[in-house]
Scaffold this active site. Structure first.
Site, mmCIF file in Angstrom:
data_model
loop_
_atom_site.group_PDB
_atom_site.id
_atom_site.type_symbol
_atom_site.label_atom_id
_atom_site.label_comp_id
_atom_site.label_asym_id
_atom_site.label_seq_id
_atom_site.Cartn_x
_atom_site.Cartn_y
_atom_site.Cartn_z
ATOM 1 N N GLU A 281 0.822 -1.204 0.000
ATOM 2 C CA GLU A 281 0.000 0.000 0.000
ATOM 3 C C GLU A 281 0.863 1.265 0.000
ATOM 4 O OE1 GLU A 281 -4.152 -1.505 1.803
ATOM 5 O OE2 GLU A 281 -2.761 -0.796 3.310
ATOM 6 N N CYS B 122 3.455 8.555 1.243
ATOM 7 C CA CYS B 122 3.954 7.629 2.263
ATOM 8 C C CYS B 122 4.145 6.283 1.573
ATOM 9 C CB CYS B 122 2.909 7.554 3.377
ATOM 10 S SG CYS B 122 3.336 6.374 4.655
ATOM 11 N N CYS C 96 6.440 -6.812 7.258
ATOM 12 C CA CYS C 96 7.507 -6.293 8.121
ATOM 13 C C CYS C 96 7.951 -7.414 9.054
ATOM 14 C CB CYS C 96 6.973 -5.114 8.940
ATOM 15 S SG CYS C 96 8.264 -4.187 9.799
ATOM 16 N N CYS D 272 6.007 -4.922 15.815
ATOM 17 C CA CYS D 272 5.640 -3.917 16.827
ATOM 18 C C CYS D 272 4.185 -4.193 17.246
ATOM 19 C CB CYS D 272 5.790 -2.510 16.265
ATOM 20 S SG CYS D 272 7.502 -2.138 15.831
ATOM 21 N N CYS E 154 0.995 -2.172 15.648
ATOM 22 C CA CYS E 154 1.006 -1.858 14.206
ATOM 23 C C CYS E 154 0.310 -2.958 13.404
ATOM 24 C CB CYS E 154 2.446 -1.703 13.734
ATOM 25 S SG CYS E 154 2.578 -1.352 11.969
ATOM 26 N N CYS F 65 -1.454 6.041 9.847
ATOM 27 C CA CYS F 65 -0.241 5.369 10.332
ATOM 28 C C CYS F 65 -0.593 4.048 10.982
ATOM 29 C CB CYS F 65 0.449 6.187 11.413
ATOM 30 S SG CYS F 65 0.895 7.810 10.925
HETATM 31 N N1 SAH Z 1 9.316 0.580 10.268
HETATM 32 C C1 SAH Z 1 9.387 2.000 10.238
HETATM 33 C C2 SAH Z 1 8.406 2.673 9.296
HETATM 34 C C3 SAH Z 1 6.961 2.215 9.298
HETATM 35 S S1 SAH Z 1 5.804 2.758 10.505
HETATM 36 C C4 SAH Z 1 9.248 2.556 11.643
HETATM 37 O O1 SAH Z 1 9.011 1.793 12.566
HETATM 38 O O2 SAH Z 1 9.467 3.736 11.828
HETATM 39 C C5 SAH Z 1 5.576 4.462 10.407
HETATM 40 C C6 SAH Z 1 5.128 5.058 11.750
HETATM 41 O O3 SAH Z 1 3.757 4.711 12.098
HETATM 42 C C7 SAH Z 1 5.983 4.556 12.887
HETATM 43 O O4 SAH Z 1 6.333 5.583 13.749
HETATM 44 C C8 SAH Z 1 5.053 3.579 13.539
HETATM 45 O O5 SAH Z 1 5.457 3.307 14.842
HETATM 46 C C9 SAH Z 1 3.728 4.298 13.448
HETATM 47 N N2 SAH Z 1 2.577 3.424 13.713
HETATM 48 C C10 SAH Z 1 2.500 2.095 13.543
HETATM 49 N N3 SAH Z 1 1.291 1.635 13.927
HETATM 50 C C11 SAH Z 1 0.572 2.700 14.327
HETATM 51 C C12 SAH Z 1 -0.773 2.870 14.795
HETATM 52 N N4 SAH Z 1 -1.610 1.851 14.891
HETATM 53 N N5 SAH Z 1 -1.167 4.117 15.099
HETATM 54 C C13 SAH Z 1 -0.341 5.173 14.946
HETATM 55 N N6 SAH Z 1 0.928 5.069 14.506
HETATM 56 C C14 SAH Z 1 1.384 3.850 14.198
#
Ligand code: SAH
Length: 368
Positions: A94, A107, A114, A118, A121, A340
Site C-alpha cells: 500500500e 507515504c 515487516c 511492533c 502496528c 499510520c
Molecule cells: N518501520 C518504520 C516505518 C513504518 S511505521 C518505523 O518503525 O518507523 C511508520 C510510523 O507509524 C511509525 O512511527 C510507527 O510506529 C507508526 N505506527 C504504527 N502503527 C501505528 C498505529 N496503529 N497508530 C499510529 N501510529 C502507528
C-alpha cells in the site's frame, strides 16, 4: 518481463552509467534516460527521441521500465488517497498520498510486510514476505505522480516519507538507490529535508545511512524506558534505547543542520503519563530533535486505545516546557484505513518473519 530483461527503474544514476558503459554507450545516456522517466514521466523507450534508434531497439529488447499495477484506489473524505499495488509475484503493498496546503506527501512502503512485530502496528499482523526492489519502491512515486497528473488537480508529490509498510533500514540494498533517485536533480530533485526515512531503530543501519545518503531521519521511539519499549518495539531487545540514542547523536554530529524527528504513538495509560514525559525530556536533552506525537490509530484486535485528546495536549505541553520542540500529527485517511499503522496490503506467504536482518550484510543473521 522475461528473466533476462532488466528493469532499469532498479538503477540510480551511478547504476545507469555503469549499465550504459557496458553497452558501449556514453555516460550521458543515463542522464537522458533519467530525464525522460523522472522529469517527463515517459516510460516507453520508443518515445525517447534523443536516444538513437538502435539504442532504443536494444533497450526494448533487453530491458523494461515496469511499474507495479494499481489493484485498488480509495479516496478519503479528507483528500487522502490510498492505492493497493499488485506486484509481479502476486503480493500487494500500500501507498498513501496525503495532500496538504503547501505540499503533497507520499507515504511509501519498503517491504512486503515487516519483520519487526511492533505490538501496536497492523502491518506487523501480516507477517513478512520479502524486501521490495528499488523499482518497486521508486515505482510507487512514479505511479502516484501519473495518477495525480491524470485524475485531479492535486499537486504532484513534493515530499516522500518511508513510513508505509516495512522497515526501510532493513532493506538498504534497495532503499539506498531509491533515496539517491529521489534527491538527484536528474531524478525527483527533492531536497534532503523532503525525503524522510522512518526507522524502528536499527543501530548499525543508522550509521550506514549517515555515510551513504543525505536524507532526513525519523525514529519510532514510542517509549522512554527499555522495559516498555521491549514490549512495544521488540527490536529494542537487540538495540536498546541507550544505544539507539547514541547512534542518533552520531547521526546529527556529522552535520550541524541535521535534527532527528522522534515519533511517539500515544497509547492510553501505557506510555502517556507524566513520568513518561519526564524521562523523555531527559533522554533527548542536548540532541537536536523534534518530537512528533502520533494519536494511536486503532485496528481490529489491536488491544490498545488512543490517549484522549486532553491527555495528548498535556503530554505535549510537558515536553514543550521541558525544552522539546513537539507537534501532534494530524490523523489523515482513517476512514479508508490509510492512517499510520493501518496499512496491511496483501501478503502471500506470511511465514517468513524469521528471515530477520537478512539485508544488513554485517555478517550476522539475528533473530529476536
Ligand atoms: N518501520 C518504520 C516505518 C513504518 S511505521 C518505523 O518503525 O518507523 C511508520 C510510523 O507509524 C511509525 O512511527 C510507527 O510506529 C507508526 N505506527 C504504527 N502503527 C501505528 C498505529 N496503529 N497508530 C499510529 N501510529 C502507528
Amino acid at each position: 518481463m522475461t528473466e533476462l530483461q532488466q528493469n532499469l527503474l532498479n538503477l540510480d544514476r551511478q547504476g545507469l552509467e555503469a549499465f550504459f558503459a557496458r553497452l558501449g554507450e556514453k555516460s550521458f545516456r543515463a542522464s537522458q534516460l533519467m530525464k525522460w522517466v523522472y522529469h517527463q514521466g515517459v516510460l516507453e523507450f520508443g518515445h525517447m527521441t534523443n536516444l538513437s534508434l538502435a539504442l532504443r531497439e536494444t533497450l526494448m529488447q533487453s530491458t523494461t521500465l515496469d511499474l507495479p499495477k494499481i489493484a485498488l484506489e480509495r479516496k478519503s473524505r479528507d483528500g487522502t488517497c490510498k492505492w493497493l499495488l499488485r506486484l509481479d509475484d502476486g503480493n500487494s503493498i500500500e501507498t498513501v498520498y496525503i495532500p496538504e496546503n503547501d505540499r503533497g506527501t507520499l507515504c511509501i512502503s519498503s517491504q512486503v510486510g515487516c519483520t519487526l512485530d511492533c505490538s501496536f502496528c497492523a502491518t506487523a499482523r501480516e507477517g513478512f514476505n520479502r524486501n521490495l526492489t528499488t523499482a518497486e519502491i521508486i515505482g510507487q512515486v512514479l505511479l502516484a505522480n501519473q495518477q495525480l497528473r491524470s485524475t485531479s488537480q492535486d499537486r504532484p508529490v513534493t515530499n516522500v516519507v518511508f513510513m508505509g509498510m516495512g522497515e526501510p533500514l532493513l532493506n538498504l540494498t534497495h532503499t539506498l538507490p531509491a533515496f539517491s533517485i529521489l534527491v538527484d536533480d536528474l531524478g525527483y530533485g527533492l531536497s534532503k529535508r523532503r525525503v524522510t526515512v522512518s526507522t524502528a531503530g536499527i543501530v548499525p543501519a543508522i550509521d550506514r545511512l549517515k555515510e551513504s545518503a543525505d536524507v532526513a531521519l525519523a525514529v519510532s521511539l514510542h517509549a522512554s524506558n527499555d522495559k516498555l519499549r521491549d514490549e512495544l518495539v521488540p527490536v529494542n531487545k537487540k538495540y536498546p534505547i541507550a544505544e539507539l540514542i547514541q547512534a542518533c547523536h552520531r547521526f546529527v554530529q556529522a552535520d550541524r543542520k541535521k535534527h532527528i524527528t522522534f515519533e511517539y504513538v500515544m497509547l492510553n495509560d501505557i506510555n502517556d503519563r507524566p513520568e513518561d514525559a519526564r524521562r523523555l525530556i531527559k533522554l533527548l536533552a542536548g540532541l537536536p530533535s523534534k518530537v512528533n506525537l502520533i494519536p494511536f490509530n486503532p485496528f481490529p484486535g489491536s488491544g490498545y486505545i488512543c490517549s484522549p485528546v486532553e491527555r495528548i495536549a498535556q503530554f505535549q505541553l510537558m515536553l514543550a516546557k521541558g525544552g522539546l520542540l513537539t507537534t501532534t500529527r494530524k490523523t489523515r485517511g482513517e476512514d479508508i484505513e490509510a492512517a499510520c499503522g493501518q496499512l496491511a496490503g496483501d501478503i502471500k506467504d506470511r511465514s517468513r518473519r524469521h528471515i530477520l536482518f537478512q539485508d544488513l550484510r554485517y555478517g550476522e543473521q539475528v533473530s529476536l
